[in-house]
Design a protein around this motif. Sequence first.
Motif, PDB file in Angstrom:
ATOM      1  N   PRO A  35      -6.217   8.423   0.355  1.00  0.00           N
ATOM      2  CA  PRO A  35      -6.354   7.004   0.490  1.00  0.00           C
ATOM      3  C   PRO A  35      -5.187   6.389  -0.412  1.00  0.00           C
ATOM      4  CG  PRO A  35      -7.435   7.544  -1.743  1.00  0.00           C
ATOM      5  CD  PRO A  35      -7.088   8.985  -0.627  1.00  0.00           C
ATOM      6  N   ALA A  36      -5.154   5.161   0.107  1.00  0.00           N
ATOM      7  CA  ALA A  36      -3.913   4.294  -0.430  1.00  0.00           C
ATOM      8  C   ALA A  36      -4.003   3.841  -1.881  1.00  0.00           C
ATOM      9  CB  ALA A  36      -3.553   2.726   0.639  1.00  0.00           C
ATOM     10  N   LYS A  58       0.951  -1.122  -0.071  1.00  0.00           N
ATOM     11  CA  LYS A  58      -0.035  -0.104  -0.144  1.00  0.00           C
ATOM     12  C   LYS A  58       0.859   1.051  -0.180  1.00  0.00           C
ATOM     13  CE  LYS A  58      -4.196  -1.883   2.278  1.00  0.00           C
ATOM     14  NZ  LYS A  58      -4.866  -1.739   3.531  1.00  0.00           N
ATOM     15  N   TRP A  59       0.535   2.267  -0.983  1.00  0.00           N
ATOM     16  CA  TRP A  59       1.461   3.370  -1.137  1.00  0.00           C
ATOM     17  C   TRP A  59       0.492   4.653  -0.742  1.00  0.00           C
ATOM     18  CZ3 TRP A  59       6.302   1.807  -0.889  1.00  0.00           C
ATOM     19  CH2 TRP A  59       6.560   0.440  -1.215  1.00  0.00           C
ATOM     20  N   TYR A  60       0.986   5.597  -0.376  1.00  0.00           N
ATOM     21  CA  TYR A  60       0.279   6.998   0.236  1.00  0.00           C
ATOM     22  C   TYR A  60       0.513   8.067  -0.565  1.00  0.00           C
ATOM     23  CZ  TYR A  60      -1.228   3.513   3.456  1.00  0.00           C
ATOM     24  OH  TYR A  60      -1.678   2.478   4.236  1.00  0.00           O
ATOM     25  N   GLY A  78       6.062   9.613  -6.276  1.00  0.00           N
ATOM     26  CA  GLY A  78       5.157  10.492  -5.468  1.00  0.00           C
ATOM     27  C   GLY A  78       4.413  10.115  -4.364  1.00  0.00           C
ATOM     28  N   THR A  79       4.747   8.694  -3.876  1.00  0.00           N
ATOM     29  CA  THR A  79       3.999   8.083  -2.727  1.00  0.00           C
ATOM     30  C   THR A  79       5.032   7.830  -1.793  1.00  0.00           C
ATOM     31  OG1 THR A  79       4.768   5.957  -3.586  1.00  0.00           O
ATOM     32  CG2 THR A  79       2.474   7.078  -4.493  1.00  0.00           C
ATOM     33  N   ALA A  80       4.491   7.483  -0.685  1.00  0.00           N
ATOM     34  CA  ALA A  80       5.098   6.940   0.667  1.00  0.00           C
ATOM     35  C   ALA A  80       4.794   5.564   1.193  1.00  0.00           C
ATOM     36  CB  ALA A  80       5.195   7.982   1.760  1.00  0.00           C
ATOM     37  N   ALA A  81       5.512   4.966   2.079  1.00  0.00           N
ATOM     38  CA  ALA A  81       4.818   3.766   2.527  1.00  0.00           C
ATOM     39  C   ALA A  81       4.341   4.038   3.964  1.00  0.00           C
ATOM     40  CB  ALA A  81       6.128   2.787   2.741  1.00  0.00           C
TER      41      ALA A  81
END
Length: 306
Positions: free
Chosen positions: A91-92, A77-79, A101-104
Amino acid sequence: MWSPRHGRVTRTLLLAVTPTLAACFVDVPPALSGGASSEGEGPGEGTTGTTGLTTEDVHDDADSSSKGCPTTAPPGKWYLDQDGDDWGVEPAQVACDQPPGTAAERGDCDDGDPERFPGSLEVCDGEDDDCDEIVDEFSPVNANCNGCALAERDGAPHWFCKDDAIDWVAAREACTELGWTVELLSIHSEADHAWARTQAQALYEGVDPMGTFWIGLRRADPHWASCTADPAQWEWSDGSPLDYAAWSMGQPDSAPCDALCEPVDALDEACPRENCGHMLYLEGGWNDRACFAAGVGYACRAAPPP
C-alpha cells in the motif's frame, strides 16, 4: 494547501452593557452566522454593538494533512521500494517529502529483485522481468530463448519454436505457460500470414518442409465430433473468428474420419479427427490434422497491449 473544509466562518462577539451595571460585562458565545449585524459606538459607550470576522480574518485549520507541505504541492503517495529500483508496491503512504526506502511509482512485480520492474529489458531467464505478466518474450537483448526465435509485430510478442514430436495440445500448453494472454498463433490478414511464414522459414531451414508447424487453428467445439469438411466450422484457439484463411488446395478435408465413433478428447487416437490445424511453412498453406500428430514446432502470440 487549504482543506476542502476550509470555508467562511463569521464569529460574532456580543458585549452588552446595561445602564444599571455599567461596570459589568456579559459574554455572549459567538454567533456562527454570516448575517449582517448592527454597529454601535462600541462597549463602554453605553450602547450595544457587534463585531464581525470574515474568512479573510479567520482560518479553520482543523484539517492538518497539508501542514508542513508547500502550498503549491499537496502531500504525495509513496510506495515501499525494498530493492532500490525506483518502483514500489502497495500500500501507499502519504507524506509531504519522500520517505527513505520508497518510490513514487508502483507496479513492481518482485520487490526483492532490482532487475525486475516495469520497463526492464526481458531476458531468457524464465521470469517476468518487465512485470507485464509474460515470460521470456522478445526484447532488444532477447531474440532467442529455449529453442524459440522471438519477434514482435504491432506491439504483440511472438514465439516461433522448434520442438520435435510435439502435439497440438502440448504446443498450446507451452504457449499459455508463457503468460495468461499468450496463445497459439492466430492470423487475421494476408500481411500477418506472409510475416509468420517468413519467420517460420528462417527458423526451420533444413527441417522437413512438410512437417507439422502448429498454429492456433481448431475446429469449434460444437463440431468437434463431425466428419464434415467445412471451413466455416473452424476458429482460432484464442476464441477469435476465422476472418482470414489460407487453406491449401482441397483443405480442410477431415480425412480420415470414422463417423461411427466419437472422440473422447483431442488426443483420442482410437477415434481420430482432423480437428487441429498446422501451417506448411514452405508452401505457406494450412492443413487440418489430428491433434495428436507429431509436429516439428509451433508458434505463439501474446495479445497486443491495449
